[in-house]
Design a protein around this motif. Structure first.
Motif, PDB file in Angstrom:
ATOM      1  N   LEU A  33       0.810  -1.219   0.000  1.00 24.81           N
ATOM      2  CA  LEU A  33       0.000   0.000   0.000  1.00 24.81           C
ATOM      3  C   LEU A  33       0.844   1.269   0.000  1.00 24.81           C
ATOM      4  N   ASP A  34       2.156   1.138   0.146  1.00 23.87           N
ATOM      5  CA  ASP A  34       3.039   2.296   0.189  1.00 23.87           C
ATOM      6  C   ASP A  34       3.179   2.885  -1.219  1.00 23.87           C
ATOM      7  N   LYS A  35       2.726   4.115  -1.395  1.00 19.88           N
ATOM      8  CA  LYS A  35       2.770   4.748  -2.711  1.00 19.88           C
ATOM      9  C   LYS A  35       4.188   5.070  -3.158  1.00 19.88           C
ATOM     10  N   ASP A  36       5.138   5.091  -2.211  1.00 18.02           N
ATOM     11  CA  ASP A  36       6.517   5.388  -2.575  1.00 18.02           C
ATOM     12  C   ASP A  36       7.168   4.261  -3.364  1.00 18.02           C
ATOM     13  N   LEU A  37       6.602   3.039  -3.250  1.00 12.89           N
ATOM     14  CA  LEU A  37       7.141   1.922  -4.017  1.00 12.89           C
ATOM     15  C   LEU A  37       6.520   1.952  -5.408  1.00 12.89           C
ATOM     16  N   ASN A  38       7.228   2.559  -6.335  1.00  7.99           N
ATOM     17  CA  ASN A  38       6.721   2.735  -7.690  1.00  7.99           C
ATOM     18  C   ASN A  38       7.897   2.669  -8.645  1.00  7.99           C
ATOM     19  N   LEU A  39       8.008   1.568  -9.379  1.00  4.61           N
ATOM     20  CA  LEU A  39       9.111   1.375 -10.310  1.00  4.61           C
ATOM     21  C   LEU A  39       8.852   2.009 -11.668  1.00  4.61           C
ATOM     22  N   SER A  40       7.607   2.404 -11.922  1.00  4.51           N
ATOM     23  CA  SER A  40       7.221   2.893 -13.246  1.00  4.51           C
ATOM     24  C   SER A  40       8.011   4.118 -13.698  1.00  4.51           C
ATOM     25  N   PRO A  41       8.205   5.151 -12.841  1.00  2.30           N
ATOM     26  CA  PRO A  41       8.913   6.348 -13.324  1.00  2.30           C
ATOM     27  C   PRO A  41      10.320   6.072 -13.821  1.00  2.30           C
ATOM     28  N   SER A  42      11.066   5.155 -13.164  1.00  2.42           N
ATOM     29  CA  SER A  42      12.448   4.897 -13.572  1.00  2.42           C
ATOM     30  C   SER A  42      12.537   3.923 -14.746  1.00  2.42           C
ATOM     31  N   ILE A  43      11.528   3.064 -14.910  1.00  3.10           N
ATOM     32  CA  ILE A  43      11.547   2.110 -16.023  1.00  3.10           C
ATOM     33  C   ILE A  43      10.948   2.725 -17.283  1.00  3.10           C
ATOM     34  N   GLY A  44       9.979   3.611 -17.107  1.00  5.74           N
ATOM     35  CA  GLY A  44       9.424   4.311 -18.255  1.00  5.74           C
ATOM     36  C   GLY A  44       8.095   3.791 -18.744  1.00  5.74           C
ATOM     37  N   ILE A  45       7.599   2.693 -18.171  1.00  8.49           N
ATOM     38  CA  ILE A  45       6.274   2.171 -18.488  1.00  8.49           C
ATOM     39  C   ILE A  45       5.614   1.744 -17.181  1.00  8.49           C
ATOM     40  N   PRO A  46       4.285   1.612 -17.158  1.00 10.84           N
ATOM     41  CA  PRO A  46       3.622   1.185 -15.917  1.00 10.84           C
ATOM     42  C   PRO A  46       4.052  -0.218 -15.500  1.00 10.84           C
ATOM     43  N   ILE A  47       4.431  -0.355 -14.241  1.00 12.68           N
ATOM     44  CA  ILE A  47       4.763  -1.649 -13.649  1.00 12.68           C
ATOM     45  C   ILE A  47       3.871  -1.829 -12.432  1.00 12.68           C
ATOM     46  N   HIS A  48       3.130  -2.939 -12.400  1.00 15.67           N
ATOM     47  CA  HIS A  48       2.143  -3.136 -11.330  1.00 15.67           C
ATOM     48  C   HIS A  48       2.547  -4.196 -10.317  1.00 15.67           C
ATOM     49  N   GLY A  49       3.556  -5.013 -10.628  1.00 17.84           N
ATOM     50  CA  GLY A  49       3.887  -6.066  -9.678  1.00 17.84           C
ATOM     51  C   GLY A  49       5.068  -6.905 -10.099  1.00 17.84           C
ATOM     52  N   ILE A  50       5.386  -7.869  -9.239  1.00 19.36           N
ATOM     53  CA  ILE A  50       6.444  -8.835  -9.509  1.00 19.36           C
ATOM     54  C   ILE A  50       5.910 -10.232  -9.219  1.00 19.36           C
ATOM     55  N   ILE A  51       6.376 -11.195  -9.986  1.00 24.08           N
ATOM     56  CA  ILE A  51       5.948 -12.584  -9.828  1.00 24.08           C
ATOM     57  C   ILE A  51       7.146 -13.474 -10.108  1.00 24.08           C
ATOM     58  N   LEU A  55      17.551   9.220 -13.724  1.00 23.06           N
ATOM     59  CA  LEU A  55      16.386   9.850 -14.345  1.00 23.06           C
ATOM     60  C   LEU A  55      15.107   9.126 -13.983  1.00 23.06           C
ATOM     61  N   GLN A  56      13.999   9.843 -14.084  1.00 20.31           N
ATOM     62  CA  GLN A  56      12.684   9.217 -13.973  1.00 20.31           C
ATOM     63  C   GLN A  56      11.656  10.089 -14.675  1.00 20.31           C
ATOM     64  N   HIS A  57      10.538   9.461 -15.042  1.00 20.11           N
ATOM     65  CA  HIS A  57       9.406  10.214 -15.572  1.00 20.11           C
ATOM     66  C   HIS A  57       8.736  10.972 -14.431  1.00 20.11           C
ATOM     67  N   ASP A  58       8.246  12.164 -14.751  1.00 26.12           N
ATOM     68  CA  ASP A  58       7.551  12.961 -13.742  1.00 26.12           C
ATOM     69  C   ASP A  58       6.454  13.764 -14.430  1.00 26.12           C
TER      70      ASP A  58
END
Length: 434
Positions: A114-132, A317-320
């Motif tokens: 639930l922590d919003k700070d855990l967000n890999l999307s800005p640094s990768i450049g596409i939406p990332i929702h999870g890991i498996i 870098l990251q998307h912002d």
């Protein structure tokens, strides 16, 4: 929105499977920053997952108000992971349906962060929702072709091993749902040092090593940000070693990092593990993982001699968000090329002479102390507009990073926006180990 419903499912198998009539499932993936990214449906909603052999149960994060997904059978938990931070709040959920092509699991256990700070999307450049990870590796023989960016998931009962030229099969140790492989390293004048390494497809790095009586940080090193874990940012010493050898395959001058061991305080029982081998090494091979028989088969591919990527500039870098870009265009007779995606998906023509395009904004998310970028005066929060005269809105974030870190001795000119003013900075890329 994130919908959380309470549905109980009993008696369902907690495994992935293919229909009896199908022997395998082919999945195309994106390889971004050495990470395998593929689409998986969760309770009917398609999400983007990183295939991470270092994770036990699937973890969802970065679910925004725009995401609508049903999560079943929920209870609150605390989750610990790599990083120095405190445990984070999360949800445990069972009875979820995962679908990957014809592969299904109707009773998948997952966690939601639930922590919003855990967000890999800005640094990768596409939406990332999870890991498996483990659950797929457990239920299939997983054939990863890094060069073609294709995975085949085979039902173990239907898989036949083929003799492949120049391939080698190595034993795997599966311990607490994670795979370990034996290797040897050459550093600080010590050859053939045996090491036990976690196989971590979810790490974009090359090699992580832990200090001990035999393994020391080489003298040529520098402090660096190594990545982000569930428990926060991870820092350590960046360096390189003479080589790492898997089977008889030896990768020379391998990029390596020694993470701050406080990062691993939340992980108990490291045992005799000496570190991990990540995507920047693994992508040099096409790999068949067979957890059931505790082995993996590796074969060199076209990436084997690819140069290791270092952050020579010191810029992260990251998307912002997004920004509008204005550009003069030739007469289009009122038409915009349908396939022209280089300027963003939202485009406005003004009197057929100017095009306004909505494009991702790329900003400096971090600057390494003592780096050429810091010495030149760049700062965190600067908006990158152009690199060496190239407008960066035409490029993906990983391509911009390659421009900024091209090669030793190259002069880099970066046009940035700061406080609504355009400023040009210049610096020369230096060898990090001199």
């Amino acid at each position: 929105m994130l919908l959380i419903a309470f549905f109980f499912s009993k008696g369902l198998s907690q495994t992935f499977s293919l229909p009896a009539s199908k022997k395998s499932q082919k999945v195309k993936f994106q390889l971004i920053n050495n990470l395998i990214i593929m689409p998986i449906e969760v309770n009917g909603t398609e999400l983007s997952f990183i295939l991470d052999s270092g994770v036990q149960k699937p973890i969802l994060f970065n679910l925004s108000d725009r995401d609508s997904i049903q999560i079943n059978n929920v209870s609150e938990i605390s989750i610990r992971g790599l990083g120095k931070g405190e445990p984070i709040k999360g949800l445990s959920s069972i009875g979820n349906t995962f679908r990957l092509g014809d592969i299904k699991n109707r009773n998948q256990h997952l966690y939601v962060v639930l922590d919003k700070d855990l967000n890999l999307s800005p640094s990768i450049g596409i939406p990332i929702h999870g890991i498996i990870g483990y659950d797929l590796f457990r239920d299939f023989i997983v054939d990863i072709n890094y060069s073609k960016k294709v995975i085949r998931f085979y039902s173990p009962e239907n898989y036949t091993y083929k003799e492949r030229r120049k391939s080698e099969t190595l034993p795997l140790n599966i311990i607490r749902k994670k795979a370990y492989v034996g290797a040897s390293i050459y550093l600080n004048g010590k050859e053939n040092l045996p090491v036990k390494m976690l196989v971590d497809t979810g790490s974009s790095d090359a090699i992580w090593l832990f200090e001990d009586e035999d393994i020391d940080v080489p003298q040529d090193n520098y402090e660096d940000f190594l990545g982000k874990g569930l428990g926060g940012n991870i820092f350590g010493r960046r360096t390189k070693i003479n080589s790492i050898t898997l089977g008889t395959f030896s990768v020379k001058d391998a990029k390596a990092a020694f993470p701050d061991m406080e990062t691993f305080n939340s992980i108990k029982r490291l045992g005799n593990r000496n570190g991990s081998v990540g995507g920047e090494i693994l992508k040099r091979f096409n790999i068949v993982f067979d957890y059931r028989n505790k082995k993996m088969t590796i074969r060199k591919n076209g990436n084997f001699k690819t140069s290791f990527q270092y952050n020579l500039s010191g810029i992260d870098l990251q998307h912002d968000g997004v920004r509008y870009v204005s550009e003069r265009i030739a007469n289009t007779n009122g038409l915009v090329k349908k396939n022209d995606k280089s300027f963003g998906n939202v485009q406005i023509l003004l009197e057929n002479t100017t095009r306004l395009s909505l494009v991702p904004e790329i900003v400096v998310s971090g600057i390494r102390m003592g780096s050429p970028a810091e010495a030149a005066g760049l700062q965190q929060g600067d908006v990158i507009l152009a690199v060496n005269g190239k407008s960066i809105h035409k490029y993906k974030i990983q391509e911009v990073l390659q421009m900024l870190n091209d090669k030793e001795g190259k002069r880099i000119k970066v046009l940035i926006e700061r406080y609504n003013q355009d400023v040009l900075f210049s610096f020369v890329l230096k060898n990090l180990f001199k």
